[in-house]
Write an enzyme that holds these catalytic residues in place. Structure first.
Site, PDB file in Angstrom:
ATOM      1  N   SER A 243       0.743  -1.109  -0.061  1.00 26.02           N
ATOM      2  CA  SER A 243      -0.105   0.010   0.088  1.00 26.02           C
ATOM      3  C   SER A 243       0.921   1.294  -0.171  1.00 26.02           C
ATOM      4  O   SER A 243       0.385   2.082  -0.563  1.00 26.02           O
ATOM      5  CB  SER A 243      -0.978   0.042   1.154  1.00 26.02           C
ATOM      6  N   HIS A 294       0.692   4.346   4.656  1.00 27.93           N
ATOM      7  CA  HIS A 294       0.036   5.096   3.365  1.00 27.93           C
ATOM      8  C   HIS A 294       0.493   6.491   3.351  1.00 27.93           C
ATOM      9  O   HIS A 294       0.979   7.009   2.249  1.00 27.93           O
ATOM     10  CB  HIS A 294      -1.669   5.160   3.755  1.00 27.93           C
TER      11      HIS A 294
END
Length: 322
Positions: A243, A294
């Site tokens: 991610s 993230h």
């Protein structure tokens, strides 16, 4: 003639700078194309290198031939991706190479001759897309690692995840810093894998096309490492996944579009902003998602995009040329 072209381009909103010697380069924020021009006896052999920093897909080169044009010149100058226009100043003829029926450059020269503002508003051709082989390799590696996790006891088994290199803060502090890298290729459960593979499949090819293979690979790997490092610094939980790297691709592509107004005005930029905000919002709302990874990947990708998209433009001191 060069002085007249420079003056007309500047009055029409183009940015004109020195390319090499008495060769000049012009770009416009309103369209994805560039223009280079100068005399044939001073044509730089490293044109492709000099214009590569601008990340502009289409280029036209106006080559002035003061003593006439010899077709043998076509064999001397071959620049892939550049439409050459040899201008025979003795006869007043314009020879395109490769041959083309397009009239945008001849029309532009007529506008310059008549003193009217340049309106080079044409539909750009889509550049030939190269195979996004790094994207395919990364997809394959993630799938292979997931299959190995499954065969070893399951991708949700903490012991298996730790054995394969998931991010564990205590082990990294003990010296296993390689986990910052290996954790990028480990996914916890089939849904985690499927979501990231879909995102990489959708975003990878366009980003690889935008930056080129080498820069794309650097963005992916460094963004993944940036995400792992942020997770290590701010989250004590065991974590893994691509991610951070994928958020880095989003950030880099956002910078690529932002620095090209013709793309930003199309709405692509705001679409990416919405995707980024939705992903971050979902990460804050849904427990178990490492949003620090993230954010770390996103900021690293934006930084890499800023570095790779940066272009310098040396303005000429004077446009009064002989």
């Amino acid at each position: 003639m060069v002085e007249k072209i420079i003056d007309s381009l500047k009055r029409s909103g183009w940015n004109v700078g020195t390319l090499a010697g008495n060769w000049f380069c012009a770009v416009s924020d309103s369209q994805p194309r560039g223009l280079i021009f100068g005399y044939i006896n001073e044509m730089p052999d490293d044109i492709m290198i000099k214009i590569s920093e601008f990340n502009i897909p289409l280029w036209d080169a106006i080559v002035f031939c003061p003593t006439g044009f010899d077709s043998a010149q076509l064999k001397k100058h071959r620049f892939p991706g550049i439409q050459l226009w040899y201008w025979d100043l003795e006869m007043g003829n314009l020879f395109p190479f490769p041959p083309t029926k397009k009239r945008d450059i001849p029309n532009m020269l007529q506008q310059i001759a008549s003193g009217t503002p340049i309106t080079l508003n044409v539909e750009p051709q889509s550049p030939k897309l190269s195979t996004p082989y790094f994207t395919y390799v990364l997809l394959g590696v993630n799938v292979i690692v997931f299959l190995l996790l499954t065969l070893a006891g399951g991708s949700t088994n903490p012991d298996v995840l730790i054995t394969f290199g998931a991010k564990v803060n205590s082990l990294i502090q003990a010296g296993q810093v390689w986990r910052l890298l290996t954790s990028m290729f480990i996914h916890i459960g089939i849904l985690h894998l499927a979501f990231n593979l879909y995102a990489l499949w959708a975003l990878g090819p366009v980003t690889e096309q935008s930056y080129g293979h080498g820069k794309y690979f650097a963005i992916y790997m460094l963004s993944g490492l940036g995400g792992s490092l942020a997770s290590f610094l701010f989250s004590p939980a065991l974590s893994a996944g691509a991610s951070g790297a994928i958020m880095g691709l989003l950030g880099a592509q956002l910078l690529f579009i932002y620095k090209r107004p013709y793309l930003w005005k199309s709405g692509l930029g705001m679409n990416l902003v919405i995707v980024i905000l939705v992903n971050l919002g979902f990460g804050f709302w849904q427990p178990g998602i490492d949003n620090f990874a993230h954010l770390g990947g996103l900021f690293t990708g934006m930084l890499m995009g800023l570095i790779f998209s940066w272009k310098t433009f040396a303005q000429p001191k004077s446009t009064k040329l002989s």
